[in-house]
Motif scaffolding. Structure first.
Motif, mmCIF file in Angstrom:
data_model
loop_
_atom_site.group_PDB
_atom_site.id
_atom_site.type_symbol
_atom_site.label_atom_id
_atom_site.label_comp_id
_atom_site.label_asym_id
_atom_site.label_seq_id
_atom_site.Cartn_x
_atom_site.Cartn_y
_atom_site.Cartn_z
ATOM 1 N N LYS A 5 0.704 -1.358 0.010
ATOM 2 C CA LYS A 5 0.036 0.102 0.034
ATOM 3 C C LYS A 5 0.760 1.312 -0.176
ATOM 4 O O LYS A 5 0.480 2.141 -0.707
ATOM 5 C CB LYS A 5 -1.019 0.102 1.265
ATOM 6 N N ILE A 6 2.106 1.188 0.827
ATOM 7 C CA ILE A 6 2.975 2.429 0.732
ATOM 8 C C ILE A 6 3.335 2.719 -0.475
ATOM 9 O O ILE A 6 3.451 4.067 -1.019
ATOM 10 C CB ILE A 6 3.841 2.265 1.989
ATOM 11 N N LYS A 7 4.005 1.482 -1.075
ATOM 12 C CA LYS A 7 4.490 1.729 -2.587
ATOM 13 C C LYS A 7 3.421 2.255 -3.474
ATOM 14 O O LYS A 7 3.707 3.088 -4.320
ATOM 15 C CB LYS A 7 4.793 0.461 -3.360
ATOM 16 N N GLN A 8 1.794 1.754 -3.522
ATOM 17 C CA GLN A 8 1.033 2.206 -4.361
ATOM 18 C C GLN A 8 0.617 3.847 -4.110
ATOM 19 O O GLN A 8 0.455 4.460 -4.990
ATOM 20 C CB GLN A 8 -0.335 1.536 -4.124
ATOM 21 N N VAL A 9 0.645 4.259 -2.844
ATOM 22 C CA VAL A 9 0.403 5.602 -2.580
ATOM 23 C C VAL A 9 1.407 6.538 -2.941
ATOM 24 O O VAL A 9 1.355 7.525 -3.836
ATOM 25 C CB VAL A 9 0.666 5.822 -0.835
ATOM 26 N N ASP A 10 2.692 6.044 -3.171
ATOM 27 C CA ASP A 10 4.053 6.720 -3.706
ATOM 28 C C ASP A 10 3.896 6.703 -5.132
ATOM 29 O O ASP A 10 4.277 7.878 -5.683
ATOM 30 C CB ASP A 10 5.222 6.069 -3.257
ATOM 31 N N ALA A 11 3.263 5.844 -5.822
ATOM 32 C CA ALA A 11 3.179 5.766 -7.305
ATOM 33 C C ALA A 11 2.095 6.585 -7.805
ATOM 34 O O ALA A 11 1.802 6.946 -8.937
ATOM 35 C CB ALA A 11 3.153 4.311 -7.353
ATOM 36 N N LEU A 12 1.146 7.072 -6.825
ATOM 37 C CA LEU A 12 -0.112 7.800 -7.305
ATOM 38 C C LEU A 12 0.130 9.273 -7.878
ATOM 39 O O LEU A 12 1.040 9.952 -7.489
ATOM 40 C CB LEU A 12 -0.904 8.033 -6.097
ATOM 41 N N HIS A 13 -0.457 9.634 -9.005
ATOM 42 C CA HIS A 13 -0.254 10.743 -9.579
ATOM 43 C C HIS A 13 -1.501 11.841 -9.320
ATOM 44 O O HIS A 13 -1.377 12.701 -9.685
ATOM 45 C CB HIS A 13 0.046 10.549 -11.107
ATOM 46 N N CYS A 14 -2.163 11.606 -8.262
ATOM 47 C CA CYS A 14 -3.288 12.226 -8.209
ATOM 48 C C CYS A 14 -3.448 12.441 -6.595
ATOM 49 O O CYS A 14 -2.617 11.794 -5.800
ATOM 50 C CB CYS A 14 -4.748 11.600 -8.555
ATOM 51 N N GLY A 15 -4.253 13.380 -5.964
ATOM 52 C CA GLY A 15 -4.428 13.679 -4.553
ATOM 53 C C GLY A 15 -3.339 14.786 -4.048
ATOM 54 O O GLY A 15 -2.333 14.909 -4.691
ATOM 55 N N LEU A 16 -3.687 15.259 -2.991
ATOM 56 C CA LEU A 16 -2.667 16.218 -2.472
ATOM 57 C C LEU A 16 -1.381 15.385 -1.625
ATOM 58 O O LEU A 16 -1.802 14.443 -1.345
ATOM 59 C CB LEU A 16 -3.641 17.039 -1.394
ATOM 60 N N LYS A 17 -0.551 16.266 -1.518
ATOM 61 C CA LYS A 17 0.780 15.640 -0.662
ATOM 62 C C LYS A 17 0.312 15.322 0.515
ATOM 63 O O LYS A 17 0.715 14.371 1.318
ATOM 64 C CB LYS A 17 1.783 16.830 -0.492
ATOM 65 N N SER A 18 -0.647 16.147 1.367
ATOM 66 C CA SER A 18 -1.136 15.829 2.507
ATOM 67 C C SER A 18 -2.001 14.678 2.894
ATOM 68 O O SER A 18 -1.811 13.974 3.800
ATOM 69 C CB SER A 18 -1.834 17.008 3.179
ATOM 70 N N GLN A 19 -2.870 14.335 1.878
ATOM 71 C CA GLN A 19 -3.634 13.276 1.851
ATOM 72 C C GLN A 19 -2.710 11.839 1.688
ATOM 73 O O GLN A 19 -2.774 10.917 2.233
ATOM 74 C CB GLN A 19 -4.562 13.059 0.564
#
Ligand SMILES: C[S@@+](CC[C@H](N)C(=O)[O-])C[C@H]1O[C@@H](n2cnc3c(N)ncnc32)[C@H](O)[C@@H]1O
Length: 375
Positions: A335-349
């Motif tokens: 999940k951490i890897k998937q979060v890091d790979a996301l190109h959407c959403g705010l940095k804080s989210q």
């Protein structure tokens, strides 16, 4: 800051009293209270009279009668969203902005980020969707000019700021509907342990639960909530949270056969399995024993309770838990890897999601090393 001063003066003029505390802006938390002097345990720092509360009974009949059946959260949100009276204007002027709510509350996040929420937050999100859509159906049928966006914003404003409230007038009401908004008291931020909040016929008193040094933030507790709950309902997580836990249902339930699931159901031990700090809950300890012992003995155990001492099955239970929890560690890393790979959403989210999965990973490794050291 000017809006907050106007709001505080407005509340004080309406009978709210503050003693030794004042509002302050905290990075990442919005407004909250700090101690202006050293406070001793048991001091009343805020009093809010009943006359300032907003409850199901203070909503004008012109609104409540037209809407009909709706949750109290939904009703208070409808009133707030349509309030143009000027009376509550100073309070409304100090509330978090639409942008702040949209950034923090997972309900408003991009679906790709929502998918990466831990399962306990996700199931709360699903419940919010159902509740909000039923409230919106009732409100929009009665007030067609009100926009969905405006309503949703106020629905979450109410959801993140209400206090538990019950009165003699409120009979046959379910626990989730015992709600009141308390302007100015709603500025307290949450900590896992905080000031004591009591309600009496005159109003709400907020008292210190310990000595608090000058300049310290002063918080209340919104309840014994896990970080997954705080994230879904309030849009934040705590670094230190004595109530934190992770729900284990999705990894424990598949371990049982159909017949064993029926047995668990009958005994009311099917689900609500949790891991907190470095222990699994009593329900988990009992349920997993069904995988190790004859059914008759298990029924006896359910009826008589599990003693404090470890029994002959503990080693077996520990091994089963170890095997079941192991894949969750990989899930957390993934999940951490998937979060890091996301190109959407705010940095804080993304940061809050990443931190939460790291906390989950730590909870798991702490518990698993304890199990390992037992063997
Ligand atoms: C009842 S309000 C508290 C007042 C709010 N900070 C404000 O500026 O109006 C609850 C909201 O405050 C924020 N909050 C409360 N406690 C927090 C905490 N410990 N850490 C981060 N945010 C917090 C969250 O946005 C939450 O939804």
């Amino acid at each position: 800051m000017e809006a907050f001063k106007q709001f505080t003066d407005w509340a004080l003029a309406r009978g709210v009293t503050l003693d030794g505390i004042s509002t302050h802006k905290f990075p990442g938390k919005g407004f909250g209270f700090t101690a202006d002097k050293t406070l001793e345990i048991g001091e009343i720092v805020l009093f809010a009279p009943v006359s300032i509360l907003r409850t199901a009974h203070t909503v004008p009949k012109s609104i409540s009668k037209r809407i009909g059946k709706i949750s109290v959260n939904g009703l208070l949100a409808a009133e707030l969203a349509m309030d143009t009276s000027g009376f509550y204007a100073p309070w409304r002027g100090a509330l978090p902005t639409k942008q702040e709510i949209e950034d923090s509350i997972p309900f408003m996040w991009h679906p790709s980020l929502q998918e990466l929420l831990p399962s306990a937050s996700l199931s709360l999100l699903e419940k919010q969707k159902e509740k909000l859509s039923s409230d919106w159906a009732a409100v929009s049928a009665a007030f067609s000019a009100l926009s969905y966006e405006v309503y949703v914003y106020h629905w979450f404003i109410v959801g993140t700021r209400t206090f538990y409230y019950t009165s003699q007038k409120l009979t046959n009401i379910n626990h989730d509907d015992c709600l009141a908004l308390i302007p100015l008291a709603d500025v307290f931020n949450h900590a896992d342990v905080g000031c004591e909040v009591t309600f009496s016929p005159s109003g709400y008193h907020i008292r210190t639960d310990r000595r608090i040094e000058k300049g310290e933030e002063i918080c209340i507790s919104y309840g014994n909530h896990s970080n997954d709950f705080l994230l879904a309902e309030y849009g934040f997580i705590l670094v230190e949270n004595k109530w934190d836990e992770i729900v284990l249902d999705e990894i424990i339930l598949p371990l049982f056969s159909e017949e064993q699931l029926r047995e668990l159901n009958e005994a009311r031990f099917c689900g609500k399995f949790a891991l907190s700090k470095d222990v699994v809950c009593y329900r988990t300890q009992v349920a997993v024993r069904l995988l190790c012992m004859p059914v008759k003995r298990w029924r006896h155990l359910v009826a008589n309770g599990l003693g404090d001492d470890e029994d002959e099955y503990q080693a077996n239970v520990d091994r089963i838990l170890m095997d079941a929890l192991n894949p969750l560690l990989n899930v957390a890393c993934e999940k951490i890897k998937q979060v890091d790979a996301l190109h959407c959403g705010l940095k804080s989210q993304k940061e809050i999601l990443r931190t939460r999965w790291k906390q989950i990973h730590l909870l798991l490794t702490t518990f698993m090393s304890k199990l390992e050291s037992n063997t």
